[in-house]
Design a protein around this motif. Structure first.
Motif, PDB file in Angstrom:
ATOM      1  N   GLY A  19       8.824  39.978  47.827  1.00 13.41           N
ATOM      2  CA  GLY A  19       8.698  41.406  48.073  1.00 13.41           C
ATOM      3  C   GLY A  19       7.727  41.669  49.191  1.00 13.41           C
ATOM      4  N   PRO A  20       7.868  42.802  49.872  1.00 13.78           N
ATOM      5  CA  PRO A  20       6.957  43.142  50.964  1.00 13.78           C
ATOM      6  C   PRO A  20       5.525  43.264  50.457  1.00 13.78           C
ATOM      7  N   ARG A  21       4.589  42.624  51.132  1.00 13.26           N
ATOM      8  CA  ARG A  21       3.188  42.639  50.727  1.00 13.26           C
ATOM      9  C   ARG A  21       2.304  42.861  51.936  1.00 13.26           C
ATOM     10  N   THR A  22       1.135  43.441  51.702  1.00 13.30           N
ATOM     11  CA  THR A  22       0.062  43.491  52.684  1.00 13.30           C
ATOM     12  C   THR A  22      -1.145  42.826  52.043  1.00 13.30           C
ATOM     13  N   GLU A  23      -1.517  41.677  52.571  1.00  4.09           N
ATOM     14  CA  GLU A  23      -2.513  40.819  51.923  1.00  4.09           C
ATOM     15  C   GLU A  23      -3.739  40.677  52.817  1.00  4.09           C
ATOM     16  N   LEU A  24      -4.912  41.025  52.283  1.00 11.87           N
ATOM     17  CA  LEU A  24      -6.151  40.875  53.026  1.00 11.87           C
ATOM     18  C   LEU A  24      -6.498  39.394  53.140  1.00 11.87           C
ATOM     19  N   ALA A  50      -0.884  30.056  59.657  1.00 14.52           N
ATOM     20  CA  ALA A  50      -1.532  29.775  58.375  1.00 14.52           C
ATOM     21  C   ALA A  50      -0.912  30.579  57.239  1.00 14.52           C
ATOM     22  N   PHE A  51      -0.063  31.550  57.573  1.00 14.49           N
ATOM     23  CA  PHE A  51       0.550  32.406  56.559  1.00 14.49           C
ATOM     24  C   PHE A  51       2.057  32.475  56.762  1.00 14.49           C
ATOM     25  N   GLY A  52       2.624  31.355  57.127  1.00 10.99           N
ATOM     26  CA  GLY A  52       4.067  31.267  57.253  1.00 10.99           C
ATOM     27  C   GLY A  52       4.640  32.094  58.387  1.00 10.99           C
ATOM     28  N   GLY A  53       3.853  32.346  59.454  1.00 12.77           N
ATOM     29  CA  GLY A  53       4.355  33.124  60.573  1.00 12.77           C
ATOM     30  C   GLY A  53       4.460  34.613  60.312  1.00 12.77           C
ATOM     31  N   ARG A  54       3.840  35.109  59.252  1.00  8.80           N
ATOM     32  CA  ARG A  54       3.889  36.545  58.970  1.00  8.80           C
ATOM     33  C   ARG A  54       3.111  37.329  60.025  1.00  8.80           C
ATOM     34  N   ASP A  55       3.519  38.583  60.249  1.00  8.23           N
ATOM     35  CA  ASP A  55       2.793  39.424  61.186  1.00  8.23           C
ATOM     36  C   ASP A  55       1.388  39.687  60.656  1.00  8.23           C
ATOM     37  N   LEU A  56       0.450  39.935  61.581  1.00  9.05           N
ATOM     38  CA  LEU A  56      -0.938  40.209  61.228  1.00  9.05           C
ATOM     39  C   LEU A  56      -1.324  41.603  61.707  1.00  9.05           C
ATOM     40  N   GLU A  57      -1.964  42.350  60.809  1.00 10.38           N
ATOM     41  CA  GLU A  57      -2.469  43.674  61.155  1.00 10.38           C
ATOM     42  C   GLU A  57      -3.988  43.618  61.204  1.00 10.38           C
ATOM     43  N   ALA A 211      -2.217  40.039  56.335  1.00  8.04           N
ATOM     44  CA  ALA A 211      -0.920  39.394  56.546  1.00  8.04           C
ATOM     45  C   ALA A 211       0.150  40.324  55.985  1.00  8.04           C
ATOM     46  N   VAL A 212       1.120  40.672  56.827  1.00  9.02           N
ATOM     47  CA  VAL A 212       2.138  41.658  56.462  1.00  9.02           C
ATOM     48  C   VAL A 212       3.492  40.972  56.406  1.00  9.02           C
ATOM     49  N   GLY A 213       4.254  41.215  55.358  1.00  8.51           N
ATOM     50  CA  GLY A 213       5.584  40.627  55.233  1.00  8.51           C
ATOM     51  C   GLY A 213       5.843  40.179  53.816  1.00  8.51           C
ATOM     52  N   ASP A 214       6.936  39.455  53.623  1.00  8.87           N
ATOM     53  CA  ASP A 214       7.321  38.983  52.297  1.00  8.87           C
ATOM     54  C   ASP A 214       6.478  37.797  51.872  1.00  8.87           C
ATOM     55  N   ALA A 229      14.035  38.146  53.881  1.00  8.91           N
ATOM     56  CA  ALA A 229      12.683  38.594  54.238  1.00  8.91           C
ATOM     57  C   ALA A 229      12.775  39.681  55.284  1.00  8.91           C
ATOM     58  N   LYS A 230      12.054  40.752  55.059  1.00 10.14           N
ATOM     59  CA  LYS A 230      12.016  41.851  56.015  1.00 10.14           C
ATOM     60  C   LYS A 230      10.567  42.298  56.167  1.00 10.14           C
ATOM     61  N   ALA A 231      10.067  42.232  57.402  1.00 12.77           N
ATOM     62  CA  ALA A 231       8.664  42.552  57.652  1.00 12.77           C
ATOM     63  C   ALA A 231       8.430  44.049  57.490  1.00 12.77           C
ATOM     64  N   GLU A 232       7.273  44.394  56.936  1.00 12.00           N
ATOM     65  CA  GLU A 232       6.876  45.786  56.798  1.00 12.00           C
ATOM     66  C   GLU A 232       6.167  46.218  58.075  1.00 12.00           C
ATOM     67  N   VAL A 233       6.677  47.242  58.726  1.00  7.87           N
ATOM     68  CA  VAL A 233       6.129  47.700  59.996  1.00  7.87           C
ATOM     69  C   VAL A 233       5.516  49.072  59.773  1.00  7.87           C
ATOM     70  N   ARG A 234       4.223  49.208  60.079  1.00  6.83           N
ATOM     71  CA  ARG A 234       3.547  50.490  59.883  1.00  6.83           C
ATOM     72  C   ARG A 234       2.941  51.023  61.177  1.00  6.83           C
TER      73      ARG A 234
END
Length: 303
Positions: A19-24, A50-57, A211-214, A229-234
């Protein structure tokens, strides 16, 4: 002076399957020096791999007095401003920086008004300026009544206005925040500096990275089980799009016989964040012409 701050990873365990997550993943507060600040300060931040290529905010918060404006350089090469947007104050800071060593001199003293000089109780009235009449022999010279005027000089242009604005702006603390989301990671560093030396007091910078994404927790997978997997874009995202198809070109005729046509191609520009077309061109001939026949003339006479 360059200050480097090592990064610390904060990774939490997620119990959900997907599921889409935003992880500190990073949280660091950095005190900034008081008085003038130009930087740079370099902060090592987590990398996407380090986080599976997830986008970083990135969330950068600045708390300070004196209404500063700082530049934030992100790991993908983009630059944003965090702080106050005040053209008057920035122009005064620029004037102080242009003053060089004069800006290091102490502030102009307030000054004192001297006591008035004693005068004759019945002074002789002065005439118009430039038409004073000399005193007759044996008579006292006329005494003219005047006053002292306090004058404060500046050691650099705009100093008095700068000092007044600084006293007003440095009394209370303000807070500013900047959010930035990216899918490109090149340096693994976040850099903070000031284009014009800023006045700082009680300043601190807080950098948080999410780290933003699934997030997927390993579990038994059957042939029919798939996870999308679908990245959450804010906020603003920089994800490199696929390369466009080549453009149709009309080479025309080469100016040199046997010239070789070099077709155009697409190249990625990190600064512009897009694909840029490089037009084709004619190159030199691929073969070298044969040697020319030369007339060497008659042989020289012997002796």
């Amino acid at each position: 002076m360059v200050v480097r701050v090592p990064h610390v990873l904060f990774v939490s365990t997620v119990a959900a399957c997907a599921g889409p997550r935003t992880e500190l993943v990073f949280d660091r507060t950095i005190p900034l020096p008081s008085a003038r600040f130009a930087g740079p300060i370099t902060v090592d931040v987590p990398r996407r791999d380090a986080f599976g290529g997830r986008d970083l905010e990135y969330v950068v918060e600045l708390e300070a007095r004196c209404t500063p404006a700082l530049q934030i350089g992100y790991p993908d090469g983009e630059v944003r401003t965090v702080g106050a947007s005040d053209g008057l104050w920035q122009s005064l800071l620029g004037a102080r920086a242009a003053a060089g060593t004069k800006a290091e001199e102490p502030s102009p003293p307030a000054g004192t008004t001297p006591a008035p000089s004693p005068v004759d109780p019945a002074p002789v009235a002065s005439t118009a300026p430039g038409s004073l009449t000399p005193a007759r022999p044996g008579t006292p010279a006329p005494v003219y009544v005047g006053r002292w005027q306090q004058v404060t000089n500046e050691t650099w242009p705009g100093q008095l206005r700068f000092l007044a604005e600084r006293d007003r702006r440095c009394t209370a603390s303000d807070r500013w925040s900047r959010r930035y989301l990216t899918g490109v990671d090149e340096t693994g560093q976040l850099t903070v500096w000031a284009d014009t030396p800023q006045e700082l007091a009680g300043a601190r910078l807080t950098v948080r990275v999410y780290a933003v994404g699934d997030v997927v927790v390993p579990r038994p997978v059957t042939a029919s089980a798939t996870v999308t997997a679908k990245a959450e874009v804010r906020t603003e995202v920089r994800v490199r799009p696929p390369k466009p198809a080549p453009k149709a070109e009309r080479p025309g005729t080469s100016r040199d016989p046997g010239g070789v046509w070099r077709p155009g191609h697409w190249t990625w520009s990190d600064g512009e964040g897009r694909w840029v077309w490089i037009s084709g061109e004619w190159g030199p001939p691929s073969t070298t012409p044969g040697p020319k026949t030369e007339d060497t003339g008659p042989l020289p006479a012997p002796g």
